[in-house]
Design a protein around this motif. Sequence first.
Motif, PDB file in Angstrom:
ATOM      1  N   PRO A  10       0.832  -1.208   0.000  1.00 44.76           N
ATOM      2  CA  PRO A  10       0.000   0.000   0.000  1.00 44.76           C
ATOM      3  C   PRO A  10       0.865   1.255   0.000  1.00 44.76           C
ATOM      4  CG  PRO A  10      -0.126  -1.144   2.115  1.00 44.76           C
ATOM      5  CD  PRO A  10       0.738  -1.970   1.220  1.00 44.76           C
ATOM      6  N   GLY A  11       0.288   2.337  -0.497  1.00 45.13           N
ATOM      7  CA  GLY A  11       1.000   3.614  -0.490  1.00 45.13           C
ATOM      8  C   GLY A  11       1.767   3.902  -1.764  1.00 45.13           C
ATOM      9  N   LEU A  12       1.835   2.927  -2.680  1.00 46.45           N
ATOM     10  CA  LEU A  12       2.520   3.192  -3.941  1.00 46.45           C
ATOM     11  C   LEU A  12       1.765   4.271  -4.699  1.00 46.45           C
ATOM     12  CD1 LEU A  12       3.233  -0.456  -5.134  1.00 46.45           C
ATOM     13  CD2 LEU A  12       4.829   1.129  -4.062  1.00 46.45           C
ATOM     14  N   ARG A  13       2.465   5.049  -5.491  1.00 41.03           N
ATOM     15  CA  ARG A  13       1.806   6.082  -6.277  1.00 41.03           C
ATOM     16  C   ARG A  13       2.504   6.192  -7.622  1.00 41.03           C
ATOM     17  NH1 ARG A  13       1.366  11.188  -3.420  1.00 41.03           N
ATOM     18  NH2 ARG A  13       1.519  10.130  -1.458  1.00 41.03           N
ATOM     19  N   ARG A  14       1.762   6.682  -8.602  1.00 45.20           N
ATOM     20  CA  ARG A  14       2.301   6.929  -9.930  1.00 45.20           C
ATOM     21  C   ARG A  14       2.221   8.425 -10.179  1.00 45.20           C
ATOM     22  NH1 ARG A  14      -1.006   4.971 -14.831  1.00 45.20           N
ATOM     23  NH2 ARG A  14      -1.313   7.155 -15.194  1.00 45.20           N
ATOM     24  N   GLY A  15       3.357   9.074 -10.301  1.00 46.76           N
ATOM     25  CA  GLY A  15       3.364  10.521 -10.515  1.00 46.76           C
ATOM     26  C   GLY A  15       2.729  11.249  -9.349  1.00 46.76           C
ATOM     27  N   ALA A  16       1.828  12.177  -9.658  1.00 49.27           N
ATOM     28  CA  ALA A  16       1.180  12.984  -8.625  1.00 49.27           C
ATOM     29  C   ALA A  16      -0.116  12.360  -8.127  1.00 49.27           C
ATOM     30  CB  ALA A  16       0.903  14.380  -9.171  1.00 49.27           C
ATOM     31  N   ALA A  17      -0.436  11.161  -8.634  1.00 49.60           N
ATOM     32  CA  ALA A  17      -1.691  10.520  -8.232  1.00 49.60           C
ATOM     33  C   ALA A  17      -1.685  10.186  -6.749  1.00 49.60           C
ATOM     34  CB  ALA A  17      -1.910   9.249  -9.043  1.00 49.60           C
ATOM     35  N   MET A  18      -2.888  10.029  -6.212  1.00 50.91           N
ATOM     36  CA  MET A  18      -3.025   9.634  -4.811  1.00 50.91           C
ATOM     37  C   MET A  18      -2.431   8.242  -4.618  1.00 50.91           C
ATOM     38  SD  MET A  18      -6.891  10.872  -3.953  1.00 50.91           S
ATOM     39  CE  MET A  18      -6.894   9.939  -2.446  1.00 50.91           C
ATOM     40  N   PRO A  19      -1.856   7.950  -3.460  1.00 49.91           N
ATOM     41  CA  PRO A  19      -1.331   6.606  -3.223  1.00 49.91           C
ATOM     42  C   PRO A  19      -2.469   5.588  -3.154  1.00 49.91           C
ATOM     43  CG  PRO A  19      -1.230   7.915  -1.215  1.00 49.91           C
ATOM     44  CD  PRO A  19      -1.678   8.837  -2.317  1.00 49.91           C
ATOM     45  N   VAL A  20      -2.154   4.373  -3.599  1.00 50.33           N
ATOM     46  CA  VAL A  20      -3.178   3.326  -3.531  1.00 50.33           C
ATOM     47  C   VAL A  20      -3.423   2.960  -2.078  1.00 50.33           C
ATOM     48  CG1 VAL A  20      -2.710   2.414  -5.830  1.00 50.33           C
ATOM     49  CG2 VAL A  20      -1.519   1.439  -3.872  1.00 50.33           C
ATOM     50  N   GLN A  21      -4.699   2.745  -1.752  1.00 50.34           N
ATOM     51  CA  GLN A  21      -5.095   2.455  -0.380  1.00 50.34           C
ATOM     52  C   GLN A  21      -5.751   1.096  -0.234  1.00 50.34           C
ATOM     53  OE1 GLN A  21      -7.531   5.774   0.858  1.00 50.34           O
ATOM     54  NE2 GLN A  21      -6.145   7.208  -0.109  1.00 50.34           N
ATOM     55  N   ARG A  22      -6.012   0.443  -1.366  1.00 47.18           N
ATOM     56  CA  ARG A  22      -6.666  -0.863  -1.309  1.00 47.18           C
ATOM     57  C   ARG A  22      -6.173  -1.717  -2.455  1.00 47.18           C
ATOM     58  NH1 ARG A  22     -12.205  -0.386  -4.046  1.00 47.18           N
ATOM     59  NH2 ARG A  22     -11.848   1.356  -5.455  1.00 47.18           N
ATOM     60  N   LEU A  23      -6.460  -3.001  -2.380  1.00 46.35           N
ATOM     61  CA  LEU A  23      -5.985  -3.972  -3.354  1.00 46.35           C
ATOM     62  C   LEU A  23      -7.176  -4.734  -3.922  1.00 46.35           C
ATOM     63  CD1 LEU A  23      -3.658  -5.603  -4.695  1.00 46.35           C
ATOM     64  CD2 LEU A  23      -3.680  -7.053  -2.646  1.00 46.35           C
ATOM     65  N   LEU A  24      -7.232  -4.812  -5.250  1.00 39.92           N
ATOM     66  CA  LEU A  24      -8.254  -5.594  -5.938  1.00 39.92           C
ATOM     67  C   LEU A  24      -7.537  -6.736  -6.654  1.00 39.92           C
ATOM     68  CD1 LEU A  24     -10.327  -2.682  -7.536  1.00 39.92           C
ATOM     69  CD2 LEU A  24     -10.569  -3.717  -5.252  1.00 39.92           C
ATOM     70  N   VAL A  25      -7.881  -7.968  -6.314  1.00 41.94           N
ATOM     71  CA  VAL A  25      -7.229  -9.140  -6.917  1.00 41.94           C
ATOM     72  C   VAL A  25      -8.274 -10.031  -7.557  1.00 41.94           C
ATOM     73  CG1 VAL A  25      -5.272  -9.113  -5.325  1.00 41.94           C
ATOM     74  CG2 VAL A  25      -7.259 -10.470  -4.765  1.00 41.94           C
ATOM     75  N   SER A  26      -7.911 -10.603  -8.699  1.00 44.13           N
ATOM     76  CA  SER A  26      -8.852 -11.509  -9.350  1.00 44.13           C
ATOM     77  C   SER A  26      -8.946 -12.789  -8.520  1.00 44.13           C
ATOM     78  CB  SER A  26      -8.417 -11.810 -10.781  1.00 44.13           C
ATOM     79  OG  SER A  26      -7.324 -12.684 -10.820  1.00 44.13           O
TER      80      SER A  26
END
Length: 179
Positions: free
Chosen positions: A81-97
């Motif tokens: 969690p917390g990864l971000r791409r550029g100025a985007a908000m950091p990811v806060q959740r995980l969606l897995v198939s």
Amino acid sequence: MPDRVYLDWNATTPLRPEARAAMASAWDMSGNPSSVHAEGREARRLVEDARAIVAGAVGGQPQNVVFTSGGTEANSLALTPGLRRGAAMPVQRLLVSAIEHASVLAGGRFPADTIRTISATRSGVVDLDHLRALLADGPPALVSIMLANNETGAIQPVAEAAEPRSPQMQDLLRPGTTR
């Protein structure tokens, strides 16, 4: 003709002779790549050379290549969690198939209450409508969908999953979105 044909190359691929020779050469070294003595510096050189070769093979930068002991460790490292791409908000959740490897379904470093499962169709393909609904229903998410299922061979619609198809998806993917 052999009595048995090995078909589980997704789990373990037979070692190429060149890889075997490189490994055997490295096994004869005694240096720790983090040490400053001559043996350590030689071991570090081998690791950095390998890093550069891998980066060159995939069009990446050597400093972005991380070696792990295997798939489970790599999955845990990637699912952070917390990864971000550029100025985007950091990811806060995980969606897995629903058809991911057990180490992906476990969610890596994401808290259990932030992990959601994307359903699959009866043919073993991820349900893109369910994915879109999950993306629209919360903060930024890291999405994990395997390209090809190692047990069924079903090819997943990864390109379609990564393509924004609606205004809501475009908003979710736009850097700086606060939703």
